[in-house]
Design an enzyme around this catalytic site. Sequence first.
Site, mmCIF file in Angstrom:
data_model
loop_
_atom_site.group_PDB
_atom_site.id
_atom_site.type_symbol
_atom_site.label_atom_id
_atom_site.label_comp_id
_atom_site.label_asym_id
_atom_site.label_seq_id
_atom_site.Cartn_x
_atom_site.Cartn_y
_atom_site.Cartn_z
ATOM 1 N N CYS A 127 -18.322 -8.108 2.158
ATOM 2 C CA CYS A 127 -18.378 -8.396 3.582
ATOM 3 C C CYS A 127 -17.473 -7.439 4.327
ATOM 4 O O CYS A 127 -17.572 -7.259 5.527
ATOM 5 C CB CYS A 127 -17.984 -9.836 3.875
ATOM 6 S SG CYS A 127 -16.558 -10.414 2.984
ATOM 7 N N THR A 162 0.850 -1.198 0.000
ATOM 8 C CA THR A 162 0.000 0.000 0.000
ATOM 9 C C THR A 162 0.882 1.243 0.000
ATOM 10 O O THR A 162 0.683 2.168 -0.796
ATOM 11 C CB THR A 162 -0.929 0.001 1.240
ATOM 12 O OG1 THR A 162 -1.778 -1.146 1.172
ATOM 13 C CG2 THR A 162 -1.764 1.260 1.295
HETATM 14 C C1 LIG Z 1 -2.126 -7.191 -0.754
HETATM 15 C C2 LIG Z 1 -2.026 -6.281 -1.897
HETATM 16 C C3 LIG Z 1 -1.711 -4.927 -1.727
HETATM 17 C C4 LIG Z 1 -1.512 -4.310 -0.356
HETATM 18 O O1 LIG Z 1 -0.356 -4.768 0.232
HETATM 19 P P1 LIG Z 1 -0.064 -4.481 1.775
HETATM 20 O O2 LIG Z 1 1.350 -4.889 1.942
HETATM 21 O O3 LIG Z 1 -1.009 -5.356 2.531
HETATM 22 O O4 LIG Z 1 -0.287 -3.042 2.024
HETATM 23 C C5 LIG Z 1 -1.576 -4.144 -2.849
HETATM 24 N N1 LIG Z 1 -1.759 -4.654 -4.072
HETATM 25 C C6 LIG Z 1 -2.076 -5.936 -4.283
HETATM 26 C C7 LIG Z 1 -2.246 -6.426 -5.677
HETATM 27 C C8 LIG Z 1 -2.225 -6.790 -3.199
HETATM 28 O O5 LIG Z 1 -2.541 -8.056 -3.418
#
Ligand SMILES: *Cc1c(COP(=O)(O)O)cnc(C)c1O
Length: 408
Positions: A332, A78
């Site tokens: 959900c 993120t």
């Molecule tokens: C899980 C995910 C994120 C977020 O990653 P985090 O490390 O949990 O912040 C972003 N993009 C994709 C495609 C993801 O699968």
Amino acid sequence: MTSTDVPQIYLDHQATTAVDERVVEAMLPYFNNKFGNAASRNHQFGWDAEQATQNARETMATGINAKSREIVFTSGATESNNLAILGVAKMYAPKGKHLITCSTEHKAVLDPMAALENAGYEVTVLSVDAKGNIDLNELRNAIREDTILVSLMMANNEIGTMHPVKAIGDICHENGVLFHTDATQAVGKELIDVQEMNIDLLSGSAHKMYGPKGVGFLYVRRRNPRVRIEPVFYGGGHERGMRSGTLNVPGIVGMAKAFEICLTDRDADHQRITALRDSLQAQLAAELTHLTVNGDENNRLACSLNISFAFVEGESMLMGMSGIAVSSGSACTSASLEPSYVLRAMGVGDDLAHSSIRFSLGRFTTQQEVDRAAELTISTVKRLRDMSPLYEMALEGIDVASVSWGAH
Ligand SMILES: *Cc1c(COP(=O)(O)O)cnc(C)c1O
């Protein structure tokens, strides 16, 4: 879900993964014995921590064919996505204020894009076809004089569809536009070569590849072209000024160990997990009618199986299948009753979106678990369908879609 019905079978690896024991072991010394701050230049504690992060940087870089100075450690994908998108947008604003992405991206891409729109940037959101694929011609046509960044994910987290990143990278470079890819679902699972694929920025996260939560990385190209980003956090100037904040040394060590294991086992895991996934799909298809596989069956992640079970509601299925941990495309997580925006973008109707289940397999999934999950899913779907008047009508040959329901 209460603690008394803890799921026995974990098929939600696209949400997160267990930390591999070998990763835990590699991390442990960095919590106590080697607890130093990697930015402390005056003593052994700091040097040890710095050396550990340096080794990790090498591992991450080598795994995607980059240089260690091109890796920026973050708190997860993120943050990496935000840093890439906001950082490029701010730095390159004098060149232009147009960005391109697509409708099925993760919220960690779509939301910073929306924030930029509010700040006076323009964003083109590419559409996808029924399988979640973009049209490369639509991408070509969307690129303008003032386009500064294209952000398109490597593999989708809900349906597993993989974008043709090399072709996208080529188009971006031919047009002098930077290319960011959210590769969170692909890192450690698919071959990634940032040179070959012309990738300028790439996001990844440890907890999607058997590493710890709260740590990730952003690859930022330094040559041909040299990419510059404005930081999002300001502070001590860590990570060459791009991401201030004391490094999460245990997390970084764990992420590198996790990636290393993934790379060693990649081909074998890929084969084994594909076979298990195909077995699950085949078992469901053998016993159930009216199934739709969401995503591109010929071009998806090995772990990924997203299916809509017409005439049953995802939430009801989850309750019926309480022995298996899976995700539903039914809402959900949010307060609204909106179904998955990814499935919607692919043109999947609300009913089928609400009846979708995402199974995602992983390193520790066994054939026995797959068989048990198939069995439980089949019995749940059959039971729910037996109670469904819609299903009965469908069996009688009535076109349910054409029936008008009045207030619903
Ligand atoms: C899980 C995910 C994120 C977020 O990653 P985090 O490390 O949990 O912040 C972003 N993009 C994709 C495609 C993801 O699968």
